[in-house]
Design a protein around this motif. Structure first.
Motif, short mmCIF file in Angstrom:
data_model
loop_
_atom_site.label_atom_id
_atom_site.label_comp_id
_atom_site.label_asym_id
_atom_site.label_seq_id
_atom_site.Cartn_x
_atom_site.Cartn_y
_atom_site.Cartn_z
N ASN A 84 -55.59 -3.24 36.99
CA ASN A 84 -55.11 -4.25 36.03
C ASN A 84 -54.73 -3.66 34.68
O ASN A 84 -54.41 -4.41 33.76
CB ASN A 84 -56.19 -5.32 35.84
N SER A 85 -54.77 -2.33 34.56
CA SER A 85 -54.45 -1.67 33.28
C SER A 85 -55.22 -2.29 32.13
O SER A 85 -54.66 -2.75 31.14
CB SER A 85 -52.93 -1.75 33.01
N GLN A 86 -56.55 -2.28 32.26
CA GLN A 86 -57.40 -2.87 31.24
C GLN A 86 -58.49 -1.89 30.86
O GLN A 86 -58.72 -0.88 31.52
CB GLN A 86 -58.02 -4.17 31.75
N LYS A 157 -52.84 -15.21 27.55
CA LYS A 157 -52.00 -14.70 28.63
C LYS A 157 -51.79 -15.78 29.69
O LYS A 157 -50.68 -15.95 30.21
CB LYS A 157 -52.64 -13.47 29.26
N ASP A 169 -48.84 -8.88 33.29
CA ASP A 169 -48.37 -7.76 32.48
C ASP A 169 -47.28 -8.20 31.51
O ASP A 169 -47.24 -7.76 30.35
CB ASP A 169 -47.84 -6.63 33.36
N GLN A 170 -46.38 -9.05 31.98
CA GLN A 170 -45.31 -9.54 31.11
C GLN A 170 -45.88 -10.41 29.98
O GLN A 170 -45.43 -10.34 28.84
CB GLN A 170 -44.29 -10.32 31.93
#
Length: 228
Positions: A84-86, A157, A169-170
């Motif tokens: 999740n790129s967190q 988000k 992500d967007q």
């Protein structure tokens, strides 16, 4: 000083005030998602029982040092961070090379390069010497801002995803764009968006009716997993 460094300083100072200056060890780490490459400071290496340059951190090595009761939990957090790129944030126990247990918290944020999230960076904080109820209360006072900030960002988000029909992500990219354009902290911007949401009119009756149906029938559309 970054937000994460402020949090580390606050935790350290709070703990030292409680126990009359008992030292709290903190060390920096970086973790890059693409190749799962770790870097740790000498302080973090020492928490695991290694001398400077004695060992190179890898996901496998770090997990091997987690307390058996915490290992699966931390492995899941690392996997989620990559997927999740967190940020990788945690509170768990590690076992050093001599077999001694250390209670640590990991305070981190996303690592951004060229406007892209490439990993997570932050601090391991070893609180082994001050593990008592007073220290726990001090941490509870020092850390909520970090958790509240993350909650506000995730909520914002979700709103952007629904309104604009975009991916997570967007949605994060839109928030980060507004944060950079207005020179506003991301967490403050997200919190304000959530506060302003109450000023908007409620959903149209047919929209709410459709959502009522989704809410009341969601369980019927869940595909049972193998464990179920």
């Amino acid at each position: 000083m970054t937000e994460i460094e402020h949090v580390v300083r606050d935790v350290t100072e709070s703990a030292e005030q409680i126990r009359g200056g008992v030292p709290v060890t903190a060390g920096r780490f970086d973790f890059r998602f693409a190749d799962q490459r770790w870097e740790w400071s000498d302080e973090v290496a020492a928490m695991h029982g290694y001398a400077k340059g004695e060992a190179h951190p890898t996901t496998e090595l770090l997990l091997s040092h987690k307390h058996p009761d915490d290992r699966e939990y931390v492995a899941t957090l690392i996997s989620d961070a990559v997927t999740n790129s967190q940020a990788f944030c945690s509170r768990h126990r590690i076992i050093d090379v001599s077999g001694a247990a250390h209670e640590v918290i990991v305070v981190a944020d996303t690592l951004i390069e060229n406007d892209a999230i490439v990993g997570t960076t932050g601090f391991y904080i070893d609180l082994t010497e001050i593990i008592d109820q007073e220290r726990k209360e001090a941490l509870d006072e020092a850390l909520p801002d970090l958790h509240e900030a993350r909650a506000a960002i995730e909520q914002a988000k979700g709103v952007l995803r629904y309104v604009y029909r975009i991916s997570p992500d967007q949605a994060f990219g839109v928030l980060r764009w507004r944060s950079q354009e207005t020179n506003t902290k991301l967490r403050d911007l997200a919190a304000q968006i959530m506060a302003d949401l109450n000023t908007l009119p409620g959903p149209a009756a047919h929209t709410q009716t459709q959502f009522d149906h989704l809410l009341l029938t969601a369980h019927l559309r869940i595909t049972p997993g193998p464990e179920q």
